[in-house]
Motif scaffolding. Structure first.
Motif, PDB file in Angstrom:
ATOM      1  N   GLY A  37      -5.084  -1.146  -5.989  1.00  0.00           N
ATOM      2  CA  GLY A  37      -3.798  -0.469  -5.931  1.00  0.00           C
ATOM      3  C   GLY A  37      -2.954  -0.963  -4.773  1.00  0.00           C
ATOM      4  N   PHE A  38      -1.806  -0.298  -4.595  1.00  0.00           N
ATOM      5  CA  PHE A  38      -0.893  -0.657  -3.511  1.00  0.00           C
ATOM      6  C   PHE A  38      -0.287   0.606  -2.907  1.00  0.00           C
ATOM      7  N   PRO A  39      -0.428   0.816  -1.569  1.00  0.00           N
ATOM      8  CA  PRO A  39      -1.195  -0.025  -0.661  1.00  0.00           C
ATOM      9  C   PRO A  39      -2.700   0.120  -0.911  1.00  0.00           C
ATOM     10  N   GLN A  40      -3.428  -0.961  -0.687  1.00  0.00           N
ATOM     11  CA  GLN A  40      -4.881  -0.901  -0.833  1.00  0.00           C
ATOM     12  C   GLN A  40      -5.455  -0.121   0.341  1.00  0.00           C
ATOM     13  N   ILE A  93      -0.044  -6.498 -10.168  1.00  0.00           N
ATOM     14  CA  ILE A  93       0.471  -7.174  -8.976  1.00  0.00           C
ATOM     15  C   ILE A  93      -0.429  -6.858  -7.786  1.00  0.00           C
ATOM     16  N   ASN A  94      -0.955  -7.890  -7.156  1.00  0.00           N
ATOM     17  CA  ASN A  94      -1.852  -7.687  -6.028  1.00  0.00           C
ATOM     18  C   ASN A  94      -1.096  -7.192  -4.802  1.00  0.00           C
ATOM     19  N   ASN A  95      -1.787  -6.413  -3.967  1.00  0.00           N
ATOM     20  CA  ASN A  95      -1.142  -5.819  -2.790  1.00  0.00           C
ATOM     21  C   ASN A  95      -0.579  -6.857  -1.824  1.00  0.00           C
ATOM     22  N   ASN A 105       1.009  -9.649  -2.736  1.00  0.00           N
ATOM     23  CA  ASN A 105       2.094 -10.409  -3.353  1.00  0.00           C
ATOM     24  C   ASN A 105       3.445 -10.013  -2.746  1.00  0.00           C
ATOM     25  N   PRO A 106       4.196 -10.967  -2.191  1.00  0.00           N
ATOM     26  CA  PRO A 106       5.481 -10.618  -1.556  1.00  0.00           C
ATOM     27  C   PRO A 106       6.516 -10.060  -2.507  1.00  0.00           C
ATOM     28  N   ILE A 107       6.327 -10.191  -3.816  1.00  0.00           N
ATOM     29  CA  ILE A 107       7.320  -9.630  -4.737  1.00  0.00           C
ATOM     30  C   ILE A 107       7.337  -8.104  -4.693  1.00  0.00           C
ATOM     31  N   LEU A 108       6.315  -7.482  -4.096  1.00  0.00           N
ATOM     32  CA  LEU A 108       6.324  -6.023  -3.952  1.00  0.00           C
ATOM     33  C   LEU A 108       7.405  -5.566  -2.981  1.00  0.00           C
ATOM     34  N   ASP A 109       7.759  -6.422  -2.046  1.00  0.00           N
ATOM     35  CA  ASP A 109       8.844  -6.141  -1.110  1.00  0.00           C
ATOM     36  C   ASP A 109      10.163  -6.379  -1.842  1.00  0.00           C
ATOM     37  N   GLU A 110      10.884  -5.306  -2.099  1.00  0.00           N
ATOM     38  CA  GLU A 110      12.089  -5.398  -2.926  1.00  0.00           C
ATOM     39  C   GLU A 110      13.211  -6.174  -2.259  1.00  0.00           C
ATOM     40  N   ASP A 111      13.098  -6.422  -0.962  1.00  0.00           N
ATOM     41  CA  ASP A 111      14.113  -7.187  -0.247  1.00  0.00           C
ATOM     42  C   ASP A 111      13.678  -8.627   0.025  1.00  0.00           C
TER      43      ASP A 111
END
Length: 305
Positions: A14-17, A272-274, A276-282
């Motif tokens: 999950g995220f955050p792990q 999506i792995n924790n 992965n920078p794509i989790l940061d919406e900016d």
């Protein structure tokens, strides 16, 4: 109308792990990274909004049910909207949720390939464990291109698509892949002709997989890692994305390049792995995805087919 609900959109952990202090996990805890927490990946499909096919049983299934009232329609004293479960593989983050469903009032219909059922019989004996509770009514999935039809979703044709990926680390097939260790799922609404291809674990784009991507109206595919050496660069593991059976988004032959070849399809990343920078919406990586017309799945996302 067929509804697809994303119950969980993260990879394992999950995220955050829970034990991770990578830039994403630490940042979302501190509030310095604009990102949305996610549970471990699973989707659900329904035609009537009350009876659902659960595709993968995440360890987070109980939280996902609480967040999705339609999965608990309360038609009787004990009830569930989960009519059946279909597994894409035998990974821990896709099967452990079956244990959480042990109070199901009757044997739970379970659809999986023969190699996956074998792993759940021997290497990780969930079927034996659950025989002391609700039990599992196992149905081997065909791998000959024929479609599955379920009584709870009568208008859907569900076709398993064998994939090149990895069996779980606990499996005897980990380094000796079997046909059917991993599948994608073609979902066709036979009334409208609308077509979805779902593949949360995808290690290589074989010709038949490219054909599925090109023929779909919506693709919901592996978004685990941004780059192949993501985990080694962060000092979290020596394993590359390809070692774990995942195709990274960036780089030559990566998922972005693959999805650029199917311009008229709705393209969504899941699992999506924790890290992965794509989790940061900016992040610039998130902006790059948007520039290529690629979406990022989130828990609670709904897609109408």
């Amino acid at each position: 109308m067929v509804t697809l609900r994303v119950l969980g959109s993260a990879a394992g952990g999950g995220f955050p792990q829970w034990n991770c202090n990578c830039p994403n996990c630490a940042g979302v805890r501190r509030g310095t990274v604009r990102a949305t927490p996610r549970t471990q990946s699973s989707i659900a499909l329904s035609e009537n909004g009350s009876d659902w096919l659960l595709v993968n049983a995440s360890p987070d299934i109980l939280a996902q049910v609480r967040a999705t009232p339609a999965l608990q329609p309360a038609r009787s004293q004990r009830d569930s909207g989960i009519a059946a479960v279909l597994l894409m593989d035998a990974q821990i983050d896709h099967v452990t949720g079956l244990l959480m469903l042990r109070e199901h009032g009757r044997p739970l219909p379970l659809y999986a390939t023969a190699p996956v059922l074998a792993d759940l019989d021997r290497a990780f004996p969930l079927r034996r464990i659950l025989s002391h509770y609700c039990g599992l009514e196992a149905h081997p999935l065909p791998l000959d291109g024929s479609a599955l039809r379920l009584a709870a979703l009568p208008s859907l044709a569900l076709t398993p698509v064998p994939l090149d990926s990895k069996a779980p680390p606990y499996s005897p097939n980990r380094e000796a892949p079997q046909h059917g260790d991993n599948i994608g799922l073609r979902v066709v609404d036979t009334r409208s002709g609308a077509r979805l291809f779902y593949a949360p674990g995808l290690g290589a784009i074989e010709p038949h997989v490219m054909a599925e991507l090109q023929a779909a109206d919506v693709v919901l595919v592996d978004g685990t890692f941004w780059q192949d050496d993501e985990m080694p660069k962060l000092g979290l593991s020596a394993k590359r994305a390809r070692d774990m059976g995942h195709l990274a988004q960036s780089g030559p032959g990566g998922m972005i390049e693959v999805l650029d070849a199917v311009p008229r399809v709705r393209k969504i990343l899941i699992h999506i792995n924790n890290t992965n920078p794509i989790l940061d919406e900016d992040s610039p990586q998130r902006r790059r995805l948007a520039a290529h017309g690629i979406e990022v799945a989130w828990d609670g996302m709904e897609i109408a087919l």
